[in-house]
Design an enzyme around this catalytic site. Structure first.
Site, PDB file in Angstrom:
ATOM      1  N   PRO A  14      34.344 -34.049  47.003  1.00 40.51           N
ATOM      2  CA  PRO A  14      33.024 -34.532  46.636  1.00 40.51           C
ATOM      3  C   PRO A  14      32.971 -35.253  45.296  1.00 40.51           C
ATOM      4  O   PRO A  14      33.627 -34.852  44.333  1.00 40.51           O
ATOM      5  CB  PRO A  14      32.164 -33.265  46.586  1.00 40.51           C
ATOM      6  CG  PRO A  14      33.075 -32.120  46.731  1.00 40.51           C
ATOM      7  CD  PRO A  14      34.356 -32.616  47.306  1.00 40.51           C
ATOM      8  N   ASN A  15      32.190 -36.320  45.303  1.00 39.36           N
ATOM      9  CA  ASN A  15      31.872 -37.128  44.116  1.00 39.36           C
ATOM     10  C   ASN A  15      33.019 -38.013  43.647  1.00 39.36           C
ATOM     11  O   ASN A  15      32.837 -38.792  42.713  1.00 39.36           O
ATOM     12  CB  ASN A  15      31.364 -36.244  42.954  1.00 39.36           C
ATOM     13  CG  ASN A  15      30.120 -35.470  43.354  1.00 39.36           C
ATOM     14  OD1 ASN A  15      29.187 -36.062  43.877  1.00 39.36           O
ATOM     15  ND2 ASN A  15      30.126 -34.167  43.162  1.00 39.36           N
ATOM     16  N   ARG A  22      31.202 -42.516  37.453  1.00 39.85           N
ATOM     17  CA  ARG A  22      30.932 -41.101  37.185  1.00 39.85           C
ATOM     18  C   ARG A  22      31.620 -40.665  35.883  1.00 39.85           C
ATOM     19  O   ARG A  22      32.857 -40.698  35.813  1.00 39.85           O
ATOM     20  CB  ARG A  22      31.491 -40.289  38.356  1.00 39.85           C
ATOM     21  CG  ARG A  22      31.476 -38.801  38.151  1.00 39.85           C
ATOM     22  CD  ARG A  22      32.344 -38.101  39.189  1.00 39.85           C
ATOM     23  NE  ARG A  22      32.239 -36.671  39.061  1.00 39.85           N
ATOM     24  CZ  ARG A  22      33.070 -35.801  39.612  1.00 39.85           C
ATOM     25  NH1 ARG A  22      34.073 -36.226  40.358  1.00 39.85           N
ATOM     26  NH2 ARG A  22      32.897 -34.521  39.441  1.00 39.85           N
ATOM     27  N   TYR A  27      36.567 -39.287  33.532  1.00 43.89           N
ATOM     28  CA  TYR A  27      37.326 -39.627  34.741  1.00 43.89           C
ATOM     29  C   TYR A  27      37.910 -41.042  34.753  1.00 43.89           C
ATOM     30  O   TYR A  27      38.651 -41.382  35.673  1.00 43.89           O
ATOM     31  CB  TYR A  27      36.430 -39.438  35.968  1.00 43.89           C
ATOM     32  CG  TYR A  27      36.083 -37.979  36.235  1.00 43.89           C
ATOM     33  CD1 TYR A  27      37.064 -37.076  36.626  1.00 43.89           C
ATOM     34  CD2 TYR A  27      34.785 -37.508  36.074  1.00 43.89           C
ATOM     35  CE1 TYR A  27      36.759 -35.742  36.855  1.00 43.89           C
ATOM     36  CE2 TYR A  27      34.464 -36.173  36.309  1.00 43.89           C
ATOM     37  CZ  TYR A  27      35.464 -35.298  36.696  1.00 43.89           C
ATOM     38  OH  TYR A  27      35.166 -33.979  36.927  1.00 43.89           O
ATOM     39  N   ASN A  78      43.139 -33.768  46.144  1.00 41.87           N
ATOM     40  CA  ASN A  78      42.174 -33.570  45.054  1.00 41.87           C
ATOM     41  C   ASN A  78      40.879 -33.113  45.723  1.00 41.87           C
ATOM     42  O   ASN A  78      40.049 -33.935  46.119  1.00 41.87           O
ATOM     43  CB  ASN A  78      41.941 -34.831  44.224  1.00 41.87           C
ATOM     44  CG  ASN A  78      41.032 -34.530  43.034  1.00 41.87           C
ATOM     45  OD1 ASN A  78      40.508 -33.415  42.913  1.00 41.87           O
ATOM     46  ND2 ASN A  78      40.844 -35.509  42.160  1.00 41.87           N
ATOM     47  N   GLU A 102      48.616 -30.528  44.647  1.00 42.40           N
ATOM     48  CA  GLU A 102      47.241 -30.523  44.154  1.00 42.40           C
ATOM     49  C   GLU A 102      47.162 -31.455  42.955  1.00 42.40           C
ATOM     50  O   GLU A 102      47.985 -31.354  42.042  1.00 42.40           O
ATOM     51  CB  GLU A 102      46.864 -29.088  43.756  1.00 42.40           C
ATOM     52  CG  GLU A 102      45.471 -28.964  43.160  1.00 42.40           C
ATOM     53  CD  GLU A 102      45.157 -27.516  42.735  1.00 42.40           C
ATOM     54  OE1 GLU A 102      45.832 -26.564  43.205  1.00 42.40           O
ATOM     55  OE2 GLU A 102      44.241 -27.347  41.919  1.00 42.40           O
ATOM     56  N   HIS A 104      44.574 -33.462  39.986  1.00 45.70           N
ATOM     57  CA  HIS A 104      43.287 -33.596  39.298  1.00 45.70           C
ATOM     58  C   HIS A 104      43.398 -34.689  38.258  1.00 45.70           C
ATOM     59  O   HIS A 104      44.410 -34.759  37.537  1.00 45.70           O
ATOM     60  CB  HIS A 104      42.882 -32.287  38.608  1.00 45.70           C
ATOM     61  CG  HIS A 104      42.711 -31.162  39.568  1.00 45.70           C
ATOM     62  ND1 HIS A 104      41.623 -31.068  40.399  1.00 45.70           N
ATOM     63  CD2 HIS A 104      43.507 -30.107  39.855  1.00 45.70           C
ATOM     64  CE1 HIS A 104      41.761 -29.982  41.162  1.00 45.70           C
ATOM     65  NE2 HIS A 104      42.899 -29.394  40.856  1.00 45.70           N
ATOM     66  N   ARG A 111      38.914 -27.367  30.493  1.00 46.87           N
ATOM     67  CA  ARG A 111      37.478 -27.573  30.727  1.00 46.87           C
ATOM     68  C   ARG A 111      36.774 -26.218  30.890  1.00 46.87           C
ATOM     69  O   ARG A 111      37.259 -25.200  30.425  1.00 46.87           O
ATOM     70  CB  ARG A 111      37.289 -28.509  31.936  1.00 46.87           C
ATOM     71  CG  ARG A 111      37.908 -29.897  31.687  1.00 46.87           C
ATOM     72  CD  ARG A 111      37.673 -30.843  32.837  1.00 46.87           C
ATOM     73  NE  ARG A 111      36.250 -31.069  33.064  1.00 46.87           N
ATOM     74  CZ  ARG A 111      35.756 -31.671  34.147  1.00 46.87           C
ATOM     75  NH1 ARG A 111      36.587 -32.103  35.098  1.00 46.87           N
ATOM     76  NH2 ARG A 111      34.464 -31.837  34.282  1.00 46.87           N
TER      77      ARG A 111
HETATM   78  C1  DQA Z   1      38.551 -32.817  39.497  1.00 49.50           C
HETATM   79  C2  DQA Z   1      38.233 -31.578  38.644  1.00 49.50           C
HETATM   80  C3  DQA Z   1      37.183 -30.711  39.323  1.00 49.50           C
HETATM   81  O1  DQA Z   1      36.906 -29.563  38.515  1.00 49.50           O
HETATM   82  C4  DQA Z   1      35.905 -31.494  39.484  1.00 49.50           C
HETATM   83  O2  DQA Z   1      34.938 -30.717  40.182  1.00 49.50           O
HETATM   84  C5  DQA Z   1      36.104 -32.807  40.139  1.00 49.50           C
HETATM   85  C6  DQA Z   1      37.295 -33.603  39.822  1.00 49.50           C
HETATM   86  C7  DQA Z   1      39.530 -33.778  38.790  1.00 49.50           C
HETATM   87  O3  DQA Z   1      40.091 -34.624  39.477  1.00 49.50           O
HETATM   88  O4  DQA Z   1      39.690 -33.694  37.569  1.00 49.50           O
HETATM   89  O5  DQA Z   1      35.237 -33.304  40.850  1.00 49.50           O
HETATM   90  O6  DQA Z   1      39.170 -32.378  40.700  1.00 49.50           O
END
Ligand code: DQA
Length: 151
Positions: A14-15, A22, A27, A78, A102, A104, A111
């Site tokens: 999501p997002n 964003r 990011y 991700n 995984e 990120h 964080r």
């Molecule tokens: C994320 C880190 C997650 O905590 C966050 O909810 C995201 C992006 C990252 O790529 O840094 O949406 O996965």
């Protein structure tokens, strides 16, 4: 040892469709399309073909893991916020039985405390975080090396 092309699935939660606009300070300025283009180009170098998904819906991602992810040689995952909450995605990845890395964009361990726990890390081959779009590219290099060594 796999000599031929590898099929790599890339799951984006999501997002991540909002990347580029964003929280750019966190990011970065690159959109998801830009990340996927960079992955495709790296795939040309590494002999890997990319099939990607982005969804804001947990069930859609679980279905994709079942229907598409399970047919790949390896996955970059991700899961975004679902990383920290989703037993359903963990179970889908376990059922698919496909090695995954995984990734990120951010360093989740630097964080908020609720981002420090991942429901996926202990079943992943490895975790890459904190390098922006490069996390995906580093993850892809590591995953393809792992797959070629493993098969
Ligand atoms: C994320 C880190 C997650 O905590 C966050 O909810 C995201 C992006 C990252 O790529 O840094 O949406 O996965």
């Amino acid at each position: 040892m796999t000599e031929g092309n590898l099929e790599i699935g890339v799951l984006n939660g999501p997002n991540l469709d909002l990347l580029g606009t964003r929280e750019p300070g966190l990011y970065g300025d690159l959109g998801l399309d830009g990340i996927l283009t960079a992955l495709e180009s790296l795939g040309g170098e590494l002999g890997a073909r990319i099939t990607a998904v982005q969804s804001n819906h947990e069930g859609e991602l679980a279905d994709w893991i079942r229907d598409v992810g399970s047919r790949q040689d390896g996955l970059l995952v991700n899961a975004a916020a679902y990383t920290h909450t989703s037993v359903a995605l963990r179970d889908a990845l376990l059922a698919a039985g496909v090695p995954f890395v995984e990734v990120h964009l951010t360093n989740v361990w630097a964080r908020e405390p609720f981002r420090h726990h991942s429901l996926l890390s202990d079943i992943a081959v490895g975790v890459v975080g904190g390098f922006g779009a490069d996390s995906y590219l580093l993850g892809m290099r590591a995953l393809t090396t792992h797959l070629r060594a493993d098969t």
